[in-house]
Design a protein around this motif. Structure first.
Motif, PDB file in Angstrom:
ATOM      1  N   SER A  48      44.194  43.451  44.525  1.00 32.84           N
ATOM      2  CA  SER A  48      44.600  42.048  44.374  1.00 32.84           C
ATOM      3  C   SER A  48      43.620  41.251  43.511  1.00 32.84           C
ATOM      4  O   SER A  48      43.814  40.058  43.289  1.00 32.84           O
ATOM      5  CB  SER A  48      44.702  41.377  45.752  1.00 32.84           C
ATOM      6  OG  SER A  48      43.444  41.415  46.413  1.00 32.84           O
ATOM      7  N   GLU A  49      42.586  41.909  43.018  1.00 32.54           N
ATOM      8  CA  GLU A  49      41.569  41.233  42.205  1.00 32.54           C
ATOM      9  C   GLU A  49      41.914  41.354  40.725  1.00 32.54           C
ATOM     10  O   GLU A  49      42.190  42.447  40.223  1.00 32.54           O
ATOM     11  CB  GLU A  49      40.199  41.861  42.459  1.00 32.54           C
ATOM     12  CG  GLU A  49      39.060  41.195  41.702  1.00 32.54           C
ATOM     13  CD  GLU A  49      37.741  41.907  41.920  1.00 32.54           C
ATOM     14  OE1 GLU A  49      36.738  41.428  41.359  1.00 32.54           O
ATOM     15  OE2 GLU A  49      37.723  42.935  42.629  1.00 32.54           O
ATOM     16  N   ARG A  50      41.879  40.235  40.023  1.00 32.32           N
ATOM     17  CA  ARG A  50      42.189  40.225  38.590  1.00 32.32           C
ATOM     18  C   ARG A  50      41.095  39.463  37.837  1.00 32.32           C
ATOM     19  O   ARG A  50      40.691  38.376  38.262  1.00 32.32           O
ATOM     20  CB  ARG A  50      43.546  39.573  38.322  1.00 32.32           C
ATOM     21  CG  ARG A  50      44.714  40.337  38.968  1.00 32.32           C
ATOM     22  CD  ARG A  50      46.036  39.699  38.658  1.00 32.32           C
ATOM     23  NE  ARG A  50      47.121  40.377  39.332  1.00 32.32           N
ATOM     24  CZ  ARG A  50      48.398  40.045  39.205  1.00 32.32           C
ATOM     25  NH1 ARG A  50      48.741  39.003  38.439  1.00 32.32           N
ATOM     26  NH2 ARG A  50      49.321  40.713  39.846  1.00 32.32           N
ATOM     27  N   VAL A  51      40.673  40.054  36.723  1.00 33.91           N
ATOM     28  CA  VAL A  51      39.613  39.456  35.916  1.00 33.91           C
ATOM     29  C   VAL A  51      40.147  39.226  34.506  1.00 33.91           C
ATOM     30  O   VAL A  51      40.620  40.163  33.851  1.00 33.91           O
ATOM     31  CB  VAL A  51      38.362  40.362  35.849  1.00 33.91           C
ATOM     32  CG1 VAL A  51      37.264  39.680  35.044  1.00 33.91           C
ATOM     33  CG2 VAL A  51      37.878  40.716  37.246  1.00 33.91           C
ATOM     34  N   ILE A  52      40.086  37.983  34.041  1.00 34.69           N
ATOM     35  CA  ILE A  52      40.449  37.653  32.658  1.00 34.69           C
ATOM     36  C   ILE A  52      39.210  37.864  31.799  1.00 34.69           C
ATOM     37  O   ILE A  52      38.181  37.226  32.015  1.00 34.69           O
ATOM     38  CB  ILE A  52      40.935  36.197  32.541  1.00 34.69           C
ATOM     39  CG1 ILE A  52      42.186  35.998  33.398  1.00 34.69           C
ATOM     40  CG2 ILE A  52      41.210  35.828  31.085  1.00 34.69           C
ATOM     41  CD1 ILE A  52      42.624  34.544  33.504  1.00 34.69           C
TER      42      ILE A  52
END
Length: 287
Positions: A48-52
Motif C-alpha cells: 500500500s506504500e507508493r513513492v513519487i
C-alpha cells in the motif's frame, strides 16, 4: 525530468535502489486522483506504500521548487504516499538560439500563410522550437543537447518556465508541425491556432516573455489575501476594512507590473491567484 544522460543515470540509480528494496517501479507514470495534472518521472509501489520519484537538477529554479512544494503538500494529505526528489549535476549546455532568427521566421511564415499553409507551419514550428531553446537558457544549466520540442516543453513545465495550459497549446501545435515535417497529411488548421504560438515565440525572442510562475511569485511577495492580512471584515456591510492596504484587483496589478506579457498569460496567472485568495488583495506590511 531533463532528457540528458546525467538525469537518466540518476533515474536508473533510483529505480535500482527501490527495486532492491522490493518496490515495483513504473517510469513516467501518470498520477491518479487527487494528483491529476502531475506526471511523475517514476512511481515506486510496495504493497500500500507508493513513492513519487522526481528527478531534478541540483540547481533547479524557484518555479520547479514551487511545483514540487505544491505536489508534496498534496501528497502529504494522502495516506501511503510520499515524494522522493533525486538530484543530479547537469552537463554543459548548447549555445542559445539567435532571437533574430526566430523573428525572421515568424515574419516569413506570415507572408506565405495564405499561399502555403504547410510552409507557414514549418517556419512557425522552427521559430517556436528556437524560442523554446532560448527560453531553456533562462535556467542556469540548459539542455546539453538537442531533444524533441515536445520533450523540451514538458521539461520547461517541470522547471516552472511554462504552465500546463501553455504546454497544452504548444504541444498541440508541435503535433501538427511534426505531421507536416514527416510528410503526413496535415490536419485542417485554423489560423487562430497559430496566433498564440506565434506571440509566444516573438515574446521570448524579444525578451518579453514572463513565466506565469514568476508572475505569481512576484505577486505573493507584494500582496496577500485580506483574511491572511487579518483585516477587519464588516459583516453588516459585507466588505473588508482595508486601512490603506487595498483593495488591489489581481488582474489590474499584474497588468501594471507585466505590461508586455501575453494577455492569455496574465489571465492564467490572475485566475490562479483569484482561486487562492479572491479578486481583491491587500499589500503586505512593509511593502
Amino acid at each position: 525530468m531533463r532528457n540528458e544522460p546525467a538525469a537518466l543515470r540518476a533515474l536508473d540509480r533510483a529505480r535500482a535502489r527501490y527495486e532492491d528494496q522490493g518496490y515495483v517501479v513504473t517510469i513516467e507514470a501518470r498520477l491518479p486522483h487527487p494528483f491529476e495534472g502531475f506526471r511523475a518521472d517514476a512511481v515506486a509501489q510496495r504493497g500500500s506504500e507508493r513513492v513519487i520519484i522526481e528527478v531534478r537538477s541540483a540547481d533547479m529554479r524557484n518555479g520547479a521548487r514551487n511545483r514540487l512544494k505544491r505536489l508534496s503538500e498534496m501528497v502529504a494529505a494522502e495516506e501511503g504516499w510520499r515524494v522522493d526528489v533525486v538530484t543530479f549535476e547537469s552537463e554543459a549546455p548548447l549555445p542559445p538560439p539567435d532571437g533574430g532568427d526566430v523573428v525572421r521566421r515568424i515574419e516569413e511564415a506570415r507572408r506565405i500563410a495564405d499561399l502555403s499553409p504547410d510552409a507557414a507551419v514549418m517556419l512557425t514550428g522552427s521559430a517556436v522550437e528556437g524560442a523554446l531553446r532560448k527560453l531553456d537558457h533562462r535556467r542556469e544549466r540548459p539542455q546539453p543537447r538537442l531533444s524533441s520540442s515536445r520533450r523540451l516543453i514538458r521539461e520547461l513545465v517541470i522547471d516552472g518556465l511554462l504552465s500546463d495550459a501553455q504546454a497544452d497549446r504548444l504541444d498541440k501545435f508541435a503535433q501538427v508541425h511534426n505531421r507536416v515535417r514527416h510528410g503526413l497529411t496535415s490536419p485542417s488548421l485554423d489560423h487562430k491556432e497559430l496566433v498564440w504560438p506565434t506571440e509566444f515565440a516573438l515574446a521570448v525572442a524579444g525578451g518579453r516573455f514572463v513565466p506565469i510562475e514568476d508572475m505569481i511569485d512576484w505577486f505573493h511577495q507584494h500582496y496577500e489575501p485580506p483574511d491572511v492580512a487579518c483585516l477587519f471584515y464588516d459583516s453588516e456591510e459585507g466588505e473588508y476594512m482595508w486601512f490603506g492596504r487595498g483593495p488591489h484587483d489581481v488582474e489590474d496589478v499584474l497588468w501594471e507590473q507585466f505590461e508586455h506579457a501575453l494577455e492569455s498569460d496574465i489571465g492564467e496567472a490572475a485566475q490562479t491567484l483569484v482561486s487562492e485568495g479572491g479578486r481583491e488583495w491587500a499589500t503586505r506590511d512593509g511593502v
